[in-house]
Design a protein around this motif. Sequence first.
Motif, PDB file in Angstrom:
ATOM      1  N   GLY A 140       0.801  -1.218   0.000  1.00 24.99           N
ATOM      2  CA  GLY A 140       0.000   0.000   0.000  1.00 24.99           C
ATOM      3  C   GLY A 140       0.828   1.259   0.000  1.00 24.99           C
ATOM      4  N   THR A 141       2.018   1.204  -0.607  1.00 28.68           N
ATOM      5  CA  THR A 141       2.924   2.357  -0.578  1.00 28.68           C
ATOM      6  C   THR A 141       3.513   2.634  -1.944  1.00 28.68           C
ATOM      7  N   ALA A 142       3.918   3.881  -2.132  1.00 25.46           N
ATOM      8  CA  ALA A 142       4.618   4.295  -3.343  1.00 25.46           C
ATOM      9  C   ALA A 142       6.105   4.389  -3.050  1.00 25.46           C
ATOM     10  N   GLY A 143       6.908   4.176  -4.085  1.00 28.59           N
ATOM     11  CA  GLY A 143       8.359   4.209  -3.940  1.00 28.59           C
ATOM     12  C   GLY A 143       8.896   2.842  -3.561  1.00 28.59           C
ATOM     13  N   PHE A 144      10.173   2.639  -3.808  1.00 33.35           N
ATOM     14  CA  PHE A 144      10.776   1.334  -3.541  1.00 33.35           C
ATOM     15  C   PHE A 144      11.252   1.180  -2.095  1.00 33.35           C
ATOM     16  N   ASP A 145      11.373   2.245  -1.328  1.00 35.09           N
ATOM     17  CA  ASP A 145      11.923   2.148   0.035  1.00 35.09           C
ATOM     18  C   ASP A 145      11.133   1.194   0.926  1.00 35.09           C
ATOM     19  N   ALA A 146       9.811   1.209   0.842  1.00 32.15           N
ATOM     20  CA  ALA A 146       9.005   0.293   1.663  1.00 32.15           C
ATOM     21  C   ALA A 146       9.251  -1.155   1.241  1.00 32.15           C
ATOM     22  N   GLY A 147       9.395  -1.388  -0.051  1.00 38.29           N
ATOM     23  CA  GLY A 147       9.699  -2.729  -0.529  1.00 38.29           C
ATOM     24  C   GLY A 147      11.057  -3.201  -0.047  1.00 38.29           C
ATOM     25  N   LYS A 148      12.014  -2.296  -0.069  1.00 34.24           N
ATOM     26  CA  LYS A 148      13.353  -2.619   0.423  1.00 34.24           C
ATOM     27  C   LYS A 148      13.311  -2.960   1.912  1.00 34.24           C
ATOM     28  N   ALA A 149      12.549  -2.211   2.681  1.00 29.47           N
ATOM     29  CA  ALA A 149      12.403  -2.504   4.117  1.00 29.47           C
ATOM     30  C   ALA A 149      11.727  -3.864   4.313  1.00 29.47           C
ATOM     31  N   ALA A 150      10.725  -4.169   3.481  1.00 32.76           N
ATOM     32  CA  ALA A 150      10.053  -5.469   3.574  1.00 32.76           C
ATOM     33  C   ALA A 150      11.019  -6.594   3.234  1.00 32.76           C
ATOM     34  N   TRP A 151      11.860  -6.383   2.232  1.00 29.95           N
ATOM     35  CA  TRP A 151      12.867  -7.394   1.887  1.00 29.95           C
ATOM     36  C   TRP A 151      13.815  -7.636   3.053  1.00 29.95           C
ATOM     37  N   HIS A 152      14.238  -6.558   3.716  1.00 30.42           N
ATOM     38  CA  HIS A 152      15.128  -6.707   4.882  1.00 30.42           C
ATOM     39  C   HIS A 152      14.431  -7.514   5.984  1.00 30.42           C
ATOM     40  N   ALA A 153      13.177  -7.202   6.265  1.00 34.31           N
ATOM     41  CA  ALA A 153      12.429  -7.923   7.300  1.00 34.31           C
ATOM     42  C   ALA A 153      12.244  -9.387   6.924  1.00 34.31           C
ATOM     43  N   LEU A 154      11.934  -9.651   5.680  1.00 35.45           N
ATOM     44  CA  LEU A 154      11.715 -11.016   5.225  1.00 35.45           C
ATOM     45  C   LEU A 154      12.997 -11.841   5.294  1.00 35.45           C
ATOM     46  N   THR A 155      14.107 -11.278   4.865  1.00 32.42           N
ATOM     47  CA  THR A 155      15.363 -12.030   4.905  1.00 32.42           C
ATOM     48  C   THR A 155      15.921 -12.134   6.328  1.00 32.42           C
ATOM     49  N   ALA A 156      15.499 -11.255   7.221  1.00 34.18           N
ATOM     50  CA  ALA A 156      15.873 -11.427   8.629  1.00 34.18           C
ATOM     51  C   ALA A 156      15.171 -12.654   9.207  1.00 34.18           C
ATOM     52  N   ARG A 157      13.905 -12.887   8.802  1.00 33.49           N
ATOM     53  CA  ARG A 157      13.162 -14.077   9.245  1.00 33.49           C
ATOM     54  C   ARG A 157      13.677 -15.346   8.590  1.00 33.49           C
ATOM     55  N   PHE A 158      14.040 -15.225   7.315  1.00 33.66           N
ATOM     56  CA  PHE A 158      14.454 -16.377   6.509  1.00 33.66           C
ATOM     57  C   PHE A 158      15.785 -16.061   5.822  1.00 33.66           C
ATOM     58  N   PRO A 159      16.902 -16.163   6.539  1.00 38.48           N
ATOM     59  CA  PRO A 159      18.190 -15.750   5.971  1.00 38.48           C
ATOM     60  C   PRO A 159      18.622 -16.540   4.730  1.00 38.48           C
ATOM     61  N   ASP A 160      18.126 -17.746   4.558  1.00 42.25           N
ATOM     62  CA  ASP A 160      18.503 -18.560   3.403  1.00 42.25           C
ATOM     63  C   ASP A 160      17.501 -18.473   2.259  1.00 42.25           C
ATOM     64  N   MET A 161      16.519 -17.591   2.376  1.00 43.59           N
ATOM     65  CA  MET A 161      15.451 -17.494   1.384  1.00 43.59           C
ATOM     66  C   MET A 161      15.984 -17.044   0.023  1.00 43.59           C
ATOM     67  N   ARG A 162      15.524 -17.751  -1.013  1.00 41.13           N
ATOM     68  CA  ARG A 162      15.804 -17.412  -2.408  1.00 41.13           C
ATOM     69  C   ARG A 162      14.526 -17.605  -3.202  1.00 41.13           C
ATOM     70  N   VAL A 163      14.324 -16.791  -4.223  1.00 40.07           N
ATOM     71  CA  VAL A 163      13.164 -16.945  -5.098  1.00 40.07           C
ATOM     72  C   VAL A 163      13.644 -17.327  -6.497  1.00 40.07           C
TER      73      VAL A 163
END
Length: 126
Positions: free
Chosen positions: A40-63
Amino acid sequence: MTAHDDAAVLIRRLQECFNTRQFDRAADLHTPDFFSHPLGTAGFDAGKAAWHALTARFPDMRVVAEDIVVEGDRAAVRSTVEGVAAPGGARPELVEIFRFEDGRFAEMWGAASGFPAANSPEDLVA
């Protein structure tokens, strides 16, 4: 290069930025007013923050993109997720739809399935 090839290359570049944790490089792949519907946001910064949070939960995650379907200025992508222990051993999946503008990501919609309870990417928006 066809529109399909351009879109597929851009999607794979985005996934490579995620998989190598080079999040800053991904910003150049998005328009300045990129809009993430799941966040629900504009700009890439929120996506980048979400990526950081997601990889903190799952450090080995790859898509890994399994299917890319392109029509006009949009692409639908089904990706499998590696490095996340899922219930019953099923591999989590992501389905994302991107809209492109001037060769960059302009909009994104997405859904996830198969993630452990309370650890889905959608939980990042809560």
